[in-house]
Design a protein around this motif. Structure first.
Motif, PDB file in Angstrom:
ATOM      1  N   HIS A  79     -31.418  14.613  39.845  1.00  0.00           N
ATOM      2  CA  HIS A  79     -31.302  16.112  40.264  1.00  0.00           C
ATOM      3  C   HIS A  79     -30.191  16.029  41.345  1.00  0.00           C
ATOM      4  N   TRP A  82     -26.695  15.232  39.977  1.00  0.00           N
ATOM      5  CA  TRP A  82     -26.133  16.104  39.158  1.00  0.00           C
ATOM      6  C   TRP A  82     -25.553  17.220  40.247  1.00  0.00           C
ATOM      7  N   THR A  83     -26.492  17.634  41.285  1.00  0.00           N
ATOM      8  CA  THR A  83     -25.992  18.777  42.010  1.00  0.00           C
ATOM      9  C   THR A  83     -24.792  18.394  42.766  1.00  0.00           C
ATOM     10  N   PHE A 121     -32.958  15.677  31.728  1.00  0.00           N
ATOM     11  CA  PHE A 121     -34.016  16.589  32.076  1.00  0.00           C
ATOM     12  C   PHE A 121     -34.411  17.143  30.815  1.00  0.00           C
ATOM     13  N   HIS A 142     -35.127  22.256  38.315  1.00  0.00           N
ATOM     14  CA  HIS A 142     -33.842  21.647  38.220  1.00  0.00           C
ATOM     15  C   HIS A 142     -32.900  22.637  37.606  1.00  0.00           C
TER      16      HIS A 142
END
Length: 204
Positions: A79, A82-83, A121, A142
Motif C-alpha cells: 500500500h 503504491w501510494t 490486493f 487500500h
C-alpha cells in the motif's frame, strides 16, 4: 584452498547477515513479497520463505507470530509503495487535467515491468478475502484510499464528484485486464477513456 580460521568464518557470517531484528524483518518481508506476488500466498509455505530469506524458522516466528502477520505486513508495505508511486507520477504534472491522466501513465509503466501479475490486493482478496477478515479489511482500505485520492484530484480540477468513481473504476479494470492479457495496452485504453470523461466533465 587456504583454510579459514573458525573465528574468522564466524565473523564473516555475522557481517554478511543483518544484525538487528528490523533489518531481518525487511529481508523476510521482501522475500515474502516476491514469493507471494509470483506464486500466490497459499502456495508459499514457511519452509520456502525460510529458504528464500536465509532466516531460520525459529527466527522467523520470533519476528512474526504467524504467516498471517507476514501477509498483513506485506500488503501494508505494498500500500505504501503504491501510494508513493502514484503520488510521484501525479506530482510530475502541473495541470489538473494532466495530473488525473498521470495515474494511467503510472499504470502503463507498471504493467510493462517484468513479472507483472496484476494488483496484489485483488489477488490477495481472491485468495483469502472470503475467510480472512483482516486481509479483506486491508484490501478494502487500500481501494478506498485510492478512490479518495482520485476524488481529491477531481476536486482540485474543478470537476463534479461523479467523475472520481468513474476514473477509479477505469484504473481498477485496467489492472485486472492487463494481468489477464499480459499486455500494458489496457493502461493506454483506460487513459483514452479517462480523457474523454475528463473533457466532458470540464466542458463549460
Amino acid at each position: 584452498m587456504t583454510a579459514v580460521a573458525p573465528d574468522t568464518a564466524r565473523a564473516s557470517r555475522k557481517v554478511s547477515k543483518p544484525a538487528d531484528d528490523e533489518a531481518l524483518r525487511d529481508v523476510a518481508l521482501n522475500a515474502a513479497d516476491r514469493l507471494f506476488y509470483a506464486r500466490g500466498i497459499q502456495a508459499v509455505g514457511m519452509d520456502e520463505l525460510r529458504g528464500a530469506s536465509g532466516i531460520s524458522l525459529k527466527r522467523l516466528y520470533r519476528l512474526f507470530p504467524s504467516k498471517d502477520a507476514i501477509v498483513e505486513q506485506v500488503l501494508l508495505n505494498r500500500h505504501r509503495v503504491w501510494t508513493e508511486g502514484v503520488a510521484a507520477a501525479v506530482a510530475g504534472e502541473e495541470e489538473p487535467r494532466e495530473r488525473l491522466l498521470a495515474i494511467y501513465d503510472f499504470l502503463a509503466d507498471w504493467f510493462a515491468e517484468d513479472g507483472f501479475r496484476g494488483c496484489a490486493f485483488i489477488n490477495s482478496f481472491g485468495e483469502l478475502g472470503g475467510f480472512s477478515p483482516r486481509v479483506a479489511e486491508i484490501v478494502r482500505s487500500h481501494k478506498k484510499d485510492f478512490q479518495g485520492y482520485v476524488a481529491n484530484l477531481v476536486s482540485e480540477a474543478g470537476a463534479p464528484p461523479t467523475l472520481a468513481p468513474q476514473l477509479s473504476i477505469l484504473a481498477e479494470g485496467a489492472q485486472t485486464t492487463a494481468a489477464i492479457s499480459g499486455s500494458a495496452e489496457p493502461a493506454v485504453q483506460a487513459r483514452a477513456a479517462a480523457e474523454i470523461l475528463i473533457n466532458a466533465a470540464l466542458k463549460p
